[in-house]
Design an enzyme around this catalytic site. Sequence first.
Site, mmCIF file in Angstrom:
data_model
loop_
_atom_site.group_PDB
_atom_site.id
_atom_site.type_symbol
_atom_site.label_atom_id
_atom_site.label_comp_id
_atom_site.label_asym_id
_atom_site.label_seq_id
_atom_site.Cartn_x
_atom_site.Cartn_y
_atom_site.Cartn_z
ATOM 1 N N ASP A 5 -89.659 106.850 -162.728
ATOM 2 C CA ASP A 5 -88.266 107.027 -162.326
ATOM 3 C C ASP A 5 -87.491 107.893 -163.308
ATOM 4 O O ASP A 5 -86.786 108.829 -162.901
ATOM 5 C CB ASP A 5 -87.599 105.656 -162.184
ATOM 6 C CG ASP A 5 -86.119 105.762 -161.885
ATOM 7 O OD1 ASP A 5 -85.775 105.848 -160.700
ATOM 8 O OD2 ASP A 5 -85.316 105.784 -162.839
ATOM 9 N N ALA B 192 -84.163 106.582 -158.492
ATOM 10 C CA ALA B 192 -85.100 107.549 -157.905
ATOM 11 C C ALA B 192 -86.238 106.818 -157.201
ATOM 12 O O ALA B 192 -86.654 107.193 -156.099
ATOM 13 C CB ALA B 192 -85.648 108.486 -158.986
ATOM 14 N N ASP B 193 -86.744 105.751 -157.821
ATOM 15 C CA ASP B 193 -87.777 104.931 -157.183
ATOM 16 C C ASP B 193 -87.249 104.265 -155.919
ATOM 17 O O ASP B 193 -87.917 104.275 -154.869
ATOM 18 C CB ASP B 193 -88.256 103.843 -158.156
ATOM 19 C CG ASP B 193 -89.382 104.310 -159.058
ATOM 20 O OD1 ASP B 193 -90.134 105.210 -158.667
ATOM 21 O OD2 ASP B 193 -89.512 103.758 -160.168
ATOM 22 N N VAL B 194 -86.082 103.659 -156.023
ATOM 23 C CA VAL B 194 -85.545 102.910 -154.888
ATOM 24 C C VAL B 194 -85.280 103.826 -153.703
ATOM 25 O O VAL B 194 -85.641 103.514 -152.561
ATOM 26 C CB VAL B 194 -84.259 102.162 -155.297
ATOM 27 C CG1 VAL B 194 -83.568 101.553 -154.075
ATOM 28 C CG2 VAL B 194 -84.587 101.062 -156.307
ATOM 29 N N GLY C 219 -88.390 104.838 -152.046
ATOM 30 C CA GLY C 219 -88.848 103.755 -151.175
ATOM 31 C C GLY C 219 -88.105 103.729 -149.857
ATOM 32 O O GLY C 219 -88.687 103.447 -148.800
#
Length: 404
Positions: free
Chosen positions: A153, A181-183, A186
């Site tokens: 991230d 950024a990860d969320v 997803g």
Amino acid sequence: MTDASEPKGPLDGLIVCDLSRILAGPTATQLLGDMGALVLKIENPKTGGDDTRAWGPPYAETTDGVQDLSAYFMAANRSKLSVAADIATPEGQALVREIAMSADVVIENFKPGGLEKYGLDHGTLCAARPDLVYCSISGFGQTGPNRHLAGYDLMAQGYGGIMSLTGPADGAPHKVGVGIADVMCGMYACIGILAALRHRDATGEGQHIDLSLVDSQMAWLINEGTNYLSSGLPPARRGNAHPNICPYDVFPCADGYIILAVGNDGQFRRFAGAMGRPELADDPRFLTNPLRLENRAPLTEIVTDMLAAERQSSILERLGAVTVPAGPIHTVAQALTSDQARSREAVIAAPRPDVVGGSVQLLGNPLKFSRTPARATAPPPRVGEHTDIAMERLRAALARRKDG
């Protein structure tokens, strides 16, 4: 956790083989699981399962003393069954392949090409199952000069530009306070999977979804990205200020801070009147939003002086009476214990008999369906907890599909 008498989720009957870990992939599969999909999370018991199980403290206090339920892990891994499998072994590969060949969706976040040696890559599985939806998440994507680089991230926030916009104007670049950024990757993954499933249902064709942290992060630069593309001027860090609206910022008041979000000229006129300075709305420097942006510095100084001596409650009451957007800055504790959070089930309790107290506290799903509720279908699992029952449920789901 779900009751057989409760309405089924909108994705009831969908089967997901989850080979992802950390945050981006697990965020996507948790959403699918909350909406009723049967999600089988593959974890290697020899390595302790998902990396984030060890990303603590804090941990849920288990009755056996094993610390494998970190708060970080529990944030993205409810509504799943954990299946123990070491894909480096023939037995583990066979088990995962059996699940994948029965699933509607496979999702993974290995480095590009990392699953080929196990025969679990998209090329191999999609050839065997032409109707399979296979989603690959990586740092930079399956193609391009950086495809071989690992994705985290923080690295994505740095490479993708958002850190250059975040933080005080005269300070260092900052990351966003959570792994955004990860969320968001997803979220894109979940949307892409659902779109690919609609295509499959219409045509019988599966497909490969290639999604990267950096691509998705650049996509949600939104107005700052198009500001640059339209003007050629690099956006500047402005702290809490807005690049296209003024006044839209955090301001100090007598007992703390307040958010002011004046979105149009009418709101600015009402704001000026409510705060006892109606002449500001007729000041030629501040007549329109473009003029207020041009004269951001003097306006910000005036507004700062206006609010500094006022108490937060007084400001909110006066601006609320004239429908000018303004609000407090809550701590996480204040946000999650607010009346609004309670009424919207922003926090839920997931029963786990092997945890001290009998349950773990989790963030609720924000989707509110009128007919097919989204909810936690299972608490965050222990490593390999459901290997046997997961296969039973998988075969039962396939039998129902065949009969129906």
